[in-house]
Scaffold this motif. Structure first.
Motif, PDB file in Angstrom:
ATOM      1  N   LEU A 152     -16.548 -44.844 -49.974  1.00  0.00           N
ATOM      2  CA  LEU A 152     -17.503 -43.975 -49.289  1.00  0.00           C
ATOM      3  C   LEU A 152     -18.177 -44.701 -48.126  1.00  0.00           C
ATOM      4  CD1 LEU A 152     -19.115 -42.207 -52.389  1.00  0.00           C
ATOM      5  CD2 LEU A 152     -17.462 -41.254 -50.774  1.00  0.00           C
ATOM      6  N   VAL A 153     -18.409 -46.013 -48.290  1.00  0.00           N
ATOM      7  CA  VAL A 153     -18.963 -46.791 -47.176  1.00  0.00           C
ATOM      8  C   VAL A 153     -17.967 -46.824 -46.017  1.00  0.00           C
ATOM      9  CG1 VAL A 153     -19.649 -49.103 -46.426  1.00  0.00           C
ATOM     10  CG2 VAL A 153     -20.471 -48.205 -48.609  1.00  0.00           C
ATOM     11  N   PHE A 154     -16.679 -47.025 -46.329  1.00  0.00           N
ATOM     12  CA  PHE A 154     -15.640 -47.012 -45.294  1.00  0.00           C
ATOM     13  C   PHE A 154     -15.633 -45.673 -44.562  1.00  0.00           C
ATOM     14  CE2 PHE A 154     -12.531 -50.375 -47.180  1.00  0.00           C
ATOM     15  CZ  PHE A 154     -13.441 -51.360 -46.882  1.00  0.00           C
ATOM     16  N   TYR A 155     -15.770 -44.578 -45.322  1.00  0.00           N
ATOM     17  CA  TYR A 155     -15.736 -43.254 -44.700  1.00  0.00           C
ATOM     18  C   TYR A 155     -16.972 -43.023 -43.842  1.00  0.00           C
ATOM     19  CZ  TYR A 155     -12.090 -42.535 -48.185  1.00  0.00           C
ATOM     20  OH  TYR A 155     -10.970 -42.655 -48.970  1.00  0.00           O
ATOM     21  N   ALA A 156     -18.112 -43.571 -44.263  1.00  0.00           N
ATOM     22  CA  ALA A 156     -19.321 -43.450 -43.444  1.00  0.00           C
ATOM     23  C   ALA A 156     -19.143 -44.194 -42.119  1.00  0.00           C
ATOM     24  CB  ALA A 156     -20.524 -43.999 -44.209  1.00  0.00           C
ATOM     25  N   ILE A 157     -18.535 -45.387 -42.198  1.00  0.00           N
ATOM     26  CA  ILE A 157     -18.265 -46.149 -40.971  1.00  0.00           C
ATOM     27  C   ILE A 157     -17.288 -45.390 -40.088  1.00  0.00           C
ATOM     28  CG2 ILE A 157     -17.232 -48.271 -40.080  1.00  0.00           C
ATOM     29  CD1 ILE A 157     -18.264 -49.684 -42.602  1.00  0.00           C
ATOM     30  N   GLU A 158     -16.283 -44.787 -40.709  1.00  0.00           N
ATOM     31  CA  GLU A 158     -15.293 -44.004 -39.949  1.00  0.00           C
ATOM     32  C   GLU A 158     -15.962 -42.815 -39.266  1.00  0.00           C
ATOM     33  OE1 GLU A 158     -11.239 -41.373 -40.770  1.00  0.00           O
ATOM     34  OE2 GLU A 158     -11.876 -42.893 -42.225  1.00  0.00           O
ATOM     35  N   ALA A 159     -16.915 -42.171 -39.962  1.00  0.00           N
ATOM     36  CA  ALA A 159     -17.611 -41.030 -39.373  1.00  0.00           C
ATOM     37  C   ALA A 159     -18.422 -41.459 -38.156  1.00  0.00           C
ATOM     38  CB  ALA A 159     -18.516 -40.378 -40.413  1.00  0.00           C
ATOM     39  N   VAL A 160     -19.033 -42.654 -38.205  1.00  0.00           N
ATOM     40  CA  VAL A 160     -19.838 -43.148 -37.087  1.00  0.00           C
ATOM     41  C   VAL A 160     -18.948 -43.601 -35.929  1.00  0.00           C
ATOM     42  CG1 VAL A 160     -21.446 -44.952 -36.363  1.00  0.00           C
ATOM     43  CG2 VAL A 160     -21.764 -43.815 -38.569  1.00  0.00           C
ATOM     44  N   ARG A 161     -17.846 -44.321 -36.270  1.00  0.00           N
ATOM     45  CA  ARG A 161     -16.968 -44.862 -35.220  1.00  0.00           C
ATOM     46  C   ARG A 161     -16.044 -43.808 -34.630  1.00  0.00           C
ATOM     47  NH1 ARG A 161     -13.153 -48.355 -36.438  1.00  0.00           N
ATOM     48  NH2 ARG A 161     -13.344 -49.690 -34.600  1.00  0.00           N
ATOM     49  N   GLY A 162     -15.781 -42.768 -35.427  1.00  0.00           N
ATOM     50  CA  GLY A 162     -14.813 -41.769 -34.981  1.00  0.00           C
ATOM     51  C   GLY A 162     -13.390 -42.158 -35.281  1.00  0.00           C
ATOM     52  N   LYS A 163     -13.211 -43.281 -35.974  1.00  0.00           N
ATOM     53  CA  LYS A 163     -11.884 -43.742 -36.370  1.00  0.00           C
ATOM     54  C   LYS A 163     -12.038 -44.742 -37.510  1.00  0.00           C
ATOM     55  CE  LYS A 163     -11.919 -47.267 -32.709  1.00  0.00           C
ATOM     56  NZ  LYS A 163     -11.186 -47.812 -31.534  1.00  0.00           N
ATOM     57  N   PRO A 164     -10.986 -44.947 -38.307  1.00  0.00           N
ATOM     58  CA  PRO A 164     -11.093 -45.863 -39.448  1.00  0.00           C
ATOM     59  C   PRO A 164     -11.304 -47.303 -38.999  1.00  0.00           C
ATOM     60  CG  PRO A 164      -9.173 -44.420 -39.641  1.00  0.00           C
ATOM     61  CD  PRO A 164      -9.683 -44.270 -38.251  1.00  0.00           C
ATOM     62  N   LEU A 165     -11.743 -48.133 -39.927  1.00  0.00           N
ATOM     63  CA  LEU A 165     -11.814 -49.567 -39.669  1.00  0.00           C
ATOM     64  C   LEU A 165     -10.432 -50.106 -39.341  1.00  0.00           C
ATOM     65  CD1 LEU A 165     -14.135 -50.966 -42.500  1.00  0.00           C
ATOM     66  CD2 LEU A 165     -14.573 -51.079 -40.052  1.00  0.00           C
ATOM     67  N   PRO A 166     -10.340 -51.153 -38.513  1.00  0.00           N
ATOM     68  CA  PRO A 166      -9.043 -51.777 -38.270  1.00  0.00           C
ATOM     69  C   PRO A 166      -8.412 -52.244 -39.581  1.00  0.00           C
ATOM     70  CG  PRO A 166     -10.685 -52.587 -36.713  1.00  0.00           C
ATOM     71  CD  PRO A 166     -11.414 -51.770 -37.726  1.00  0.00           C
ATOM     72  N   ASP A 167      -7.098 -52.184 -39.658  1.00  0.00           N
ATOM     73  CA  ASP A 167      -6.404 -52.536 -40.897  1.00  0.00           C
ATOM     74  C   ASP A 167      -6.789 -53.932 -41.391  1.00  0.00           C
ATOM     75  OD1 ASP A 167      -5.172 -50.115 -40.901  1.00  0.00           O
ATOM     76  OD2 ASP A 167      -3.273 -50.828 -40.040  1.00  0.00           O
ATOM     77  N   ARG A 168      -6.877 -54.886 -40.477  1.00  0.00           N
ATOM     78  CA  ARG A 168      -7.188 -56.249 -40.887  1.00  0.00           C
ATOM     79  C   ARG A 168      -8.575 -56.337 -41.508  1.00  0.00           C
ATOM     80  NH1 ARG A 168      -5.684 -61.024 -36.857  1.00  0.00           N
ATOM     81  NH2 ARG A 168      -3.682 -60.060 -37.345  1.00  0.00           N
TER      82      ARG A 168
END
Length: 443
Positions: A399-415
């Motif tokens: 859920l934290v990853f998804y919150a970051i994705e919502a703010v950035r407009g894209k997922p975290l980099p794979d690495r």
């Protein structure tokens, strides 16, 4: 269960393991079913629904193409959605997703809209909280709600008391009592070998002289506590502490508090005679009525309350409210204890792992159906809370990853996602090792 416990060596082990597997399987099944049902509602295809890890011992495939399986290691479970690279849904199989047809990609977990992925992940812990509410509400419907009035609901068969079921207690030692807890407190006070109670029975007002409602008899001994290590046994009757006679369990409690960690000389009587035991109280986490936790000196024994409160039927609405309040109470207790640990007011020895849960499950099984429901409720909420921790590989981390994705407009980099997932896995393994070590020290 009594048959299992009667078998030397094998019985006690099975008597704990079988209830443990049952409780954990129910809790895990409901957690994963939450993920599965919401994922299915969102149009995400589940490839595997597994109870347990490792080699499959039984399974089948439904008409939607989901493999339902029971695995050999019953210490968890998972739902693997289309496009997941692993059972934890921590990473997506990028190559497989890229090679999918557009219609299949829409059915995959990585290809789903952000809100659908978040809802699917959050559904697991929410299902655990719902299970707890259902267990507490079911208990209220079956057993009833406690009657807060000072009415005698049950009297222990071996108790030598003139009290009867249905007696309404008006006063204890001349002091009026308004509820059941006040009755127990007044008729179990330290320093009194007996108490005068006035009761109303079938229109008559009667007066009786009774011994303390929680006498000096030992009901249960924690073998890992100070009393257990000193040789105290269930059924022992404590008669003196440091040579001073005691009449009620509250006498012992006061002496333990006053000892401030000093060794006590406790005299007990049992079938084979009188024994003198030397024991030293230890600071132990103690749950408070308001949901808090404090450290108290304790020796690891409990007394026996020889009466029980009356119960009254619970309506569906009242039971539902009790279920929701039960969830809130367990959550409050958990956070209160963690706050005490962080603040240095309590140690972390109370954090238990699978061995302690197995032992508690075995005790709940011998205590009856209601105790099993209570155990499921407690473990379910604990697992729901743990999964909401913001640690990668747990639901809260997703859920934290998804919150970051919502703010950035894209997922975290794979690495970055892989590094965070590796750190989260290490943290979870360290936590598991810590609570297992606590269990070993507790045994």
């Amino acid at each position: 269960m009594e048959l299992l416990n009667a078998i030397p060596l094998v019985g006690p082990v099975l008597g704990a393991v079988i209830p443990f597997i049952f409780v954990l399987s129910v809790v895990v099944f409901v957690h994963e079913m939450g993920h599965y049902l919401v994922g299915r509602w969102c149009g995400i295809h589940a490839e595997v629904f597994s109870i347990g890890f490792g080699k499959e011992i039984y399974g089948w495939e439904d008409r939607r193409g989901t493999r339902w399986r029971v695995a050999v290691l019953p210490l968890g479970g998972y739902v693997k959605f289309l496009g997941d690279a692993d059972a934890a849904s921590a990473n997506s199989d990028a190559e497989a997703v890229a090679a999918m047809r557009p219609e299949d990609r829409e059915r995959s977990f990585p290809g789903a809209k952000l809100w659908k992925r978040a809802a699917t992940v959050a559904a697991g812990p929410m299902a655990n909280f719902l299970l707890t509410a259902v267990m507490v509400a079911t208990t209220a419907l079956i057993v009833g709600m406690p009657d807060e009035r000072p009415v005698i609901g049950v009297v222990a068969e071996d108790a030598d008391l003139p009290l009867r079921e249905g007696d309404l207690v008006r006063s204890v030692d001349g002091q009026p009592v308004d509820d059941f807890s006040a009755l127990v407190k007044a008729a179990s006070a330290a320093g009194a070998p007996s108490h005068t109670v006035v009761v109303e029975r079938e229109g008559e007002v009667l007066s009786f002289e009774i011994p303390p409602l929680i006498g000096p008899e030992v009901r249960r001994v924690d073998p890992r506590g100070a009393a257990g290590e000193a040789g105290m046994l269930p059924g022992d009757r404590m008669t003196a502490v440091d040579g001073d006679p005691i009449h009620a369990f509250e006498d012992l409690r006061e002496r333990v508090f006053a000892a401030e960690g000093e060794t006590l000389e406790v005299t007990v009587e049992r079938a084979d005679g009188t024994h003198t035991l030397m024991l030293t109280p230890r600071m132990t986490p103690f749950p408070l009525a308001d949901g808090g936790v404090e450290m108290r000196p304790m020796i690891g024994v409990s007394g026996q309350l020889v009466i029980g409160s009356a119960t009254r039927p619970a309506g569906i609405g009242e039971a539902a409210v009790a279920g929701v309040e039960g969830v809130g109470r367990i959550i409050q207790n958990t956070f209160s204890y963690l706050d005490k640990i962080i603040g240095g007011e309590a140690d972390a020895s109370g954090l238990g792992g699978p061995l302690r849960i197995a032992s508690m499950s075995g005790e709940a099984a011998t205590a009856g159906f209601g105790a099993i429901l209570g155990m499921i409720a407690m473990i379910s909420t604990s697992i729901g809370l743990m999964n909401l921790l913001p640690i990668p590989v747990l639901d809260g981390g997703h859920l934290v990853f998804y919150a970051i994705e919502a703010v950035r407009g894209k997922p975290l980099p794979d690495r970055a996602a892989e590094a965070a997932t590796g750190f989260g896995l290490a943290l979870v393994l360290a936590l598991m090792a810590f609570v297992t070590w606590n269990d070993i020290a507790w045994l």
